[in-house]
Enzyme design. Structure first.
Site, PDB file in Angstrom:
ATOM      1  N   HIS A  84      44.265  65.871  83.113  1.00  0.00           N
ATOM      2  CA  HIS A  84      44.080  64.436  83.351  1.00  0.00           C
ATOM      3  C   HIS A  84      43.305  63.809  82.196  1.00  0.00           C
ATOM      4  O   HIS A  84      42.733  64.510  81.366  1.00  0.00           O
ATOM      5  CB  HIS A  84      43.365  64.178  84.691  1.00  0.00           C
ATOM      6  CG  HIS A  84      42.027  64.856  84.823  1.00  0.00           C
ATOM      7  ND1 HIS A  84      41.889  66.204  85.064  1.00  0.00           N
ATOM      8  CD2 HIS A  84      40.756  64.378  84.736  1.00  0.00           C
ATOM      9  CE1 HIS A  84      40.605  66.527  85.136  1.00  0.00           C
ATOM     10  NE2 HIS A  84      39.888  65.428  84.924  1.00  0.00           N
TER      11      HIS A  84
ATOM     12  N   HIS B  59      42.250  66.827  79.633  1.00  0.00           N
ATOM     13  CA  HIS B  59      41.529  68.082  79.870  1.00  0.00           C
ATOM     14  C   HIS B  59      41.721  68.468  81.338  1.00  0.00           C
ATOM     15  O   HIS B  59      42.145  67.654  82.150  1.00  0.00           O
ATOM     16  CB  HIS B  59      40.027  67.915  79.582  1.00  0.00           C
ATOM     17  CG  HIS B  59      39.347  66.954  80.514  1.00  0.00           C
ATOM     18  ND1 HIS B  59      39.496  65.592  80.407  1.00  0.00           N
ATOM     19  CD2 HIS B  59      38.539  67.147  81.586  1.00  0.00           C
ATOM     20  CE1 HIS B  59      38.823  64.993  81.368  1.00  0.00           C
ATOM     21  NE2 HIS B  59      38.219  65.923  82.104  1.00  0.00           N
TER      22      HIS B  59
ATOM     23  N   ASP C  50      39.322  70.119  84.534  1.00  0.00           N
ATOM     24  CA  ASP C  50      37.904  70.336  84.841  1.00  0.00           C
ATOM     25  C   ASP C  50      37.643  71.828  85.017  1.00  0.00           C
ATOM     26  O   ASP C  50      38.414  72.509  85.686  1.00  0.00           O
ATOM     27  CB  ASP C  50      37.522  69.598  86.134  1.00  0.00           C
ATOM     28  CG  ASP C  50      37.473  68.092  85.951  1.00  0.00           C
ATOM     29  OD1 ASP C  50      37.667  67.627  84.809  1.00  0.00           O
ATOM     30  OD2 ASP C  50      37.246  67.372  86.937  1.00  0.00           O
TER      31      ASP C  50
ATOM     32  N   LYS D  10      28.099  62.982  86.228  1.00  0.00           N
ATOM     33  CA  LYS D  10      28.312  62.287  84.951  1.00  0.00           C
ATOM     34  C   LYS D  10      28.825  60.891  85.265  1.00  0.00           C
ATOM     35  O   LYS D  10      29.916  60.732  85.819  1.00  0.00           O
ATOM     36  CB  LYS D  10      29.316  63.053  84.091  1.00  0.00           C
ATOM     37  CG  LYS D  10      29.563  62.386  82.744  1.00  0.00           C
ATOM     38  CD  LYS D  10      30.404  63.293  81.848  1.00  0.00           C
ATOM     39  CE  LYS D  10      30.849  62.528  80.616  1.00  0.00           C
ATOM     40  NZ  LYS D  10      32.298  62.405  80.517  1.00  0.00           N
TER      41      LYS D  10
END
Length: 344
Positions: free
Chosen positions: A274, A218, A220, A199
């Protein structure tokens, strides 16, 4: 524009923690994201090798995020990857729109700007390009940018080299759990099934950066995430109750431990909360590659060797697809902040 549209404005309680990212990055003192030098990771000298591996494991236990230097991927190649990505985003909007994804139809691969499923229902200050880059037989080159002309060649080669680095890191983390070197790699799908999804995040200049976020808080969902960036600060980690700004370390790749490895290790390795902060002076671009296990084939749960009477399993068994759903729809206290993006 001088004002940002209201759908980008963060909730009031979140805003006091969003400061000038350039000032934040300059600040000394306080905790710093660890830098791990991988030069000795496969050294013939046992002492050198073990010291290097121990540093990587310690960073994965304490922080779950680190700057990797001397990672073995040539600067010339990472430079080509960055030039190709920036070249794509530098094109007129109508060129980029040719690669637009269609989230409503369930197709997240391609170019987009409005990400669905974020916890707050607000928009994030970014455009992105998302696609699978490894294994090659699972990639769809028809949606990869044709311009710049080096995009496909550079990205393919980078994905291949990053996949080799993934094997090395997983081997070291396996050893740290007292397992044989290949165990974690096997548990996340091995060479055939572990997907590398790239991404590219493009964060334009923002006239009111104190009101917006590039990517909201969020963790990962991946096994590991590797990030290149264009040396503009923006990544912040929630460490010991405070937001810590990651310094920009030249020629490094940032690596996050994701939820998948946190679950397999029964919480020994951390998947850290993060977010991405924006600014009014410089465009920030980052290239995140998420190493993801297959959605249905593997049950994610703490490995038996990581569980004991004193340390019972901290996570229930779920497939990767179930884990993503669980994160999207459970919104209690801090968990609400952990919502993944559809492409993580």
């Amino acid at each position: 524009i001088e004002r940002i549209p209201k759908e980008y404005i963060r909730p009031e309680e979140e805003r006091p923690s969003i400061d000038d990212i350039f000032e934040e990055e300059k600040m000394g003192g306080g905790p710093q994201v660890p830098t791990v030098d991988l030069k000795g990771i496969n050294s013939e000298d046992l002492e050198v090798r073990e010291k290097c591996r121990e540093e990587l494991r310690k960073a994965a236990v304490d922080w779950g995020v680190m700057h990797l230097v001397n990672h073995g991927i040539p600067e010339e190649l990472t430079g080509r990857v960055k030039a190709a990505g920036e070249g794509f985003f530098g094109q007129p909007i109508e060129e980029k729109e040719k690669y637009a994804n269609d989230q409503a139809a369930g197709n997240v691969q391609g170019y987009g700007s409005k990400l669905a499923n974020n916890a707050s229902g607000q928009l994030e200050w970014e455009d992105y390009f998302f696609h699978c880059v490894f294994p090659e037989d699972k990639t769809d080159l028809s949606i990869w940018p044709k311009t710049p002309s080096d995009y496909i060649a550079a990205t393919r080669e980078y994905a291949k080299q990053l996949r080799a680095l993934t094997t090395t890191v997983l081997a070291v983390l396996s050893q740290g759990l007292g397992l044989e070197e290949g165990r974690l790699e096997k548990e996340v799908g091995g060479m055939e099934e572990l997907l590398l999804q790239m991404k590219i995040n493009y964060y334009p200049k923002c006239p009111e950066p104190e009101l917006a976020l590039g990517v909201e808080a969020h963790t990962d969902v991946s096994a590991l995430t590797f990030i290149l960036h264009n040396m503009v600060p923006g990544l912040q980690l929630f460490y010991e109750g405070k937001w810590v700004t990651a310094k920009c370390v030249p020629n490094s790749i940032i690596m996050h431990v994701g939820d998948t490895v946190e679950i397999l290790s029964n919480g020994k390795y951390k998947s850290i909360l993060h977010r991405g902060v924006v600014n009014r002076e410089k465009v920030r671009v980052s290239w995140a590659v998420f190493c993801e296990p297959p959605k249905e084939k593997i049950i994610l749960q703490p490995l038996p060797e990581t569980v004991s009477e004193a340390d019972p399993p901290r996570f229930p068994p779920r497939t990767f697809a179930q884990h993503i759903k669980h994160k999207l729809f459970r919104q209690t206290d801090q968990e609400g902040a952990d919502t993944p993006k559809p492409d993580e």
